[in-house]
Motif scaffolding. Sequence first.
Motif, PDB file in Angstrom:
ATOM      1  N   SER A 155      -0.087  -0.076 -19.720  1.00  0.00           N
ATOM      2  CA  SER A 155       0.842  -1.188 -19.549  1.00  0.00           C
ATOM      3  C   SER A 155       0.764  -1.693 -18.122  1.00  0.00           C
ATOM      4  N   PHE A 156       0.931  -2.987 -17.960  1.00  0.00           N
ATOM      5  CA  PHE A 156       0.953  -3.569 -16.629  1.00  0.00           C
ATOM      6  C   PHE A 156       1.699  -4.890 -16.688  1.00  0.00           C
ATOM      7  N   LYS A 157       2.108  -5.354 -15.530  1.00  0.00           N
ATOM      8  CA  LYS A 157       2.817  -6.623 -15.421  1.00  0.00           C
ATOM      9  C   LYS A 157       2.029  -7.515 -14.470  1.00  0.00           C
ATOM     10  N   THR A 158       1.778  -8.750 -14.892  1.00  0.00           N
ATOM     11  CA  THR A 158       1.036  -9.675 -14.042  1.00  0.00           C
ATOM     12  C   THR A 158       1.940 -10.199 -12.930  1.00  0.00           C
TER      13      THR A 158
ATOM     14  N   HIS B  12       8.088 -23.892 -17.280  1.00  0.00           N
ATOM     15  CA  HIS B  12       7.527 -22.547 -17.083  1.00  0.00           C
ATOM     16  C   HIS B  12       7.987 -21.999 -15.738  1.00  0.00           C
ATOM     17  N   SER B  13       8.823 -20.972 -15.768  1.00  0.00           N
ATOM     18  CA  SER B  13       9.276 -20.388 -14.502  1.00  0.00           C
ATOM     19  C   SER B  13       8.201 -19.499 -13.887  1.00  0.00           C
ATOM     20  N   ASN B  14       7.282 -19.001 -14.715  1.00  0.00           N
ATOM     21  CA  ASN B  14       6.166 -18.158 -14.251  1.00  0.00           C
ATOM     22  C   ASN B  14       6.642 -16.984 -13.406  1.00  0.00           C
TER      23      ASN B  14
END
Length: 123
Positions: free
Chosen positions: A18-21, A53-55
């Motif tokens: 798992s990872f978060k961009t 899109h808050s991105n």
Amino acid sequence: LRVAVQVGNAVGQTTSVSFKTRQAAPSAPTKLAVDSQTIGSRTATVTWKPPTHSNGELKKYRLFVREVTGDNGAVPTDGNLTVSRSVTVATLSSLSPASKYSVWVVAINIVVRTELISPVAGP
């Protein structure tokens, strides 16, 4: 992201990670407008909609207000007003009577802010 190896009809053991961009700049706020019913001699109310899109996690909005004078137009240099991410309306005050203004709004998240969106010029 899940990866599995398959050979013929047999599936090998799987593993996952798992990872978060990272965050990126939010898209520009939309529907920036000055309500003509709120324009006074020294005040005006500006509204906008959040970016599509808050991105990432949206933190705040910064409004830039400049009086339009001569041929140079209005060029933002500093944020005149900062409001929290839950606010999409701002009352501008201390304006000069019978003057034309341009307003810009940028959305800011933890990493970056949007480019300045096209200004809305007052009457």
